[in-house]
Design an enzyme around this catalytic site. Sequence first.
Site, PDB file in Angstrom:
ATOM      1  N   HIS A 288       0.561  -1.076  -0.470  1.00 54.12           N
ATOM      2  CA  HIS A 288       0.074   0.035   0.443  1.00 54.12           C
ATOM      3  C   HIS A 288       0.821   1.060  -0.072  1.00 54.12           C
ATOM      4  O   HIS A 288       1.643   1.623  -0.879  1.00 54.12           O
ATOM      5  CB  HIS A 288      -0.762  -0.342   1.514  1.00 54.12           C
ATOM      6  CG  HIS A 288      -1.914   0.734   1.665  1.00 54.12           C
ATOM      7  ND1 HIS A 288      -2.354   2.101   0.151  1.00 54.12           N
ATOM      8  CD2 HIS A 288      -2.646   1.228   2.191  1.00 54.12           C
ATOM      9  CE1 HIS A 288      -3.229   2.201   0.566  1.00 54.12           C
ATOM     10  NE2 HIS A 288      -3.484   2.006   1.697  1.00 54.12           N
ATOM     11  N   HIS A 327      -2.280  -2.317 -10.596  1.00 51.44           N
ATOM     12  CA  HIS A 327      -3.624  -1.814  -8.354  1.00 51.44           C
ATOM     13  C   HIS A 327      -4.365  -2.452  -8.513  1.00 51.44           C
ATOM     14  O   HIS A 327      -5.127  -3.059  -9.739  1.00 51.44           O
ATOM     15  CB  HIS A 327      -3.584  -0.510  -8.984  1.00 51.44           C
ATOM     16  CG  HIS A 327      -4.076   0.618  -7.922  1.00 51.44           C
ATOM     17  ND1 HIS A 327      -5.144   0.593  -7.536  1.00 51.44           N
ATOM     18  CD2 HIS A 327      -3.758   1.497  -7.070  1.00 51.44           C
ATOM     19  CE1 HIS A 327      -5.823   1.269  -6.624  1.00 51.44           C
ATOM     20  NE2 HIS A 327      -4.823   2.170  -6.488  1.00 51.44           N
ATOM     21  N   ASP A 383       3.279   5.473  -7.010  1.00 54.63           N
ATOM     22  CA  ASP A 383       3.399   4.988  -6.263  1.00 54.63           C
ATOM     23  C   ASP A 383       5.070   5.049  -6.645  1.00 54.63           C
ATOM     24  O   ASP A 383       6.363   4.954  -6.529  1.00 54.63           O
ATOM     25  CB  ASP A 383       3.849   4.211  -5.509  1.00 54.63           C
ATOM     26  CG  ASP A 383       2.976   4.109  -4.331  1.00 54.63           C
ATOM     27  OD1 ASP A 383       2.629   5.578  -3.290  1.00 54.63           O
ATOM     28  OD2 ASP A 383       2.312   3.384  -4.074  1.00 54.63           O
TER      29      ASP A 383
END
Length: 457
Positions: A288, A327, A383
């Site tokens: 995460h 994702h 990210d």
Amino acid sequence: MAKPGAPSSLDQAEQIPQPTNGRNTLTIKDDRTGKQYVIPIEYDTIHATDLRQIKIKDDDFGMMTYDPAFLNTAACKSRITYIDGDKGILRYRGYPIEQLAEKSTYLEVAYLLIYGELPTKSQYEKWMNDIKMHTLIHENIKKFVDGFHYDAHPMGMLISSVAALSTFYTDAKHISDPESRKLQIFRLVAKMPTLAAFVFRHSVGRPYVYPDNDLSYPGNFLNMLFRMTELKYKVDPVLEHALDVLFILHADHEQNCSTSAMRNVGSSHVDPFSATAAAAAALYGPLHGGANEAVLLMLSEIGSKSNVPAFIKTVKEGKGRLMGFGHRVYKNYDPRAKVIKKLADEVFEVTGRNPMLDIALELEHIALDDEYFIKRKLYPNVDFYSGLIYQAMGFPVDMFPVLFAIGRTSGWVAQWQEMLLDPEQKIARPRQIFLGPGLRDYVMMGKRAEEKVPKNL
Ligand code: CMC
């Protein structure tokens, strides 16, 4: 289509396809009994509890759904954030993320998430003032932070110190009182950057810097992080803007792991500081919010552009993951990653180019052209590039998830409040399929047989 400004309808739901024959029901036939059940459909969804009527005998528990990791279970109705993962769409309260990133500020977006509408000028000024009034933290919190080991992970320190706030604000347990909720929301949005800056200063062994409320939200954060002996910290406008945009991009992402933790823990009616600590703990994991940290570690392990093909090969052999890729919801390019990629150029103009950018670009280039990643619809997520910007701005790698947590706090509190005010919500409590032993009698220790304990325990 939804009418602009319509405040309380589930706007997006109006776009769900309606049946042409007018029958919004699902007919299920149980082949075990031959019985048929007609179950209502609402928003393209059936109520899991409607399945409980499906049973063989009257005293059976009734049918459940099995959905580990909630791949296909809606646990709430929400009006906050909309994502279309196939099309790569992200909207906060209806506003596209690209427009908010370009035109708004983090504090305005936080207001939008929490109150549902963009603020007027006077509402915004009051909101900013309310936040500034709460940026200081109790002096005793410094003692907690002082107590951590010099190499403690900043995220561990942040989680503990947010939880500790509940011991200072005992009024926070009055979660049914709107005034108390409002105050705790101010405190959380205002104090997260201060806590984050204090844990950073502790890990680098520098004295804590108190908030400077003349500065903007990101400007003050940079001041608390990086001010040395100068009387007034001079904020670089490019870095201030970049940080603000990164906070906007991270502010909410509907029912992700940490937000679900916030809702689940909050559903027990615990105070919001304890629930936020749980949410931050969920965020810490490398799958995460810890992924931005993992990306940088991965890039430094790869070391150079020429090693990228060999690294991709090991990923395809199942020997690790390409961090910052993939994702649960996006099966397309993450719209936040697109904004970040552009932002990186602006930041690198000021800080100089992060040498690891070339490795990242090569990874993206090869992966997006590779059958393994194409077949699984794996694209760069938020990210993948954010860490490169953070590093260029002078943040150590272990501060990255902390930065994510600051932005996400407004989303957590918005979702927490929505959960509390939703009359359909109760304490979160999933069911299980029990596959363990049936009834058996206790055996005295001396009479127990040596049993094989499974190797993975
Ligand atoms: N690298 C290589 N293979 C991958 C990756 C990856 N990053 N992500 C998924 N896969 C493969 C996976 O091995 C599986 O292959 P197969 O079907 O052959 O078994 C397939 O793709 C589906 O993966 P999954 O684990 O079932 O997908 P998920 O929806 O459970 O996981 C994820 C989503 C984000 C946890 C995962 O993609 C991942 O681990 N990515 C790397 C970590 C990361 O970047 N996380 C940040 C997410 S964005 C920020 C946030 O919201 O927190």
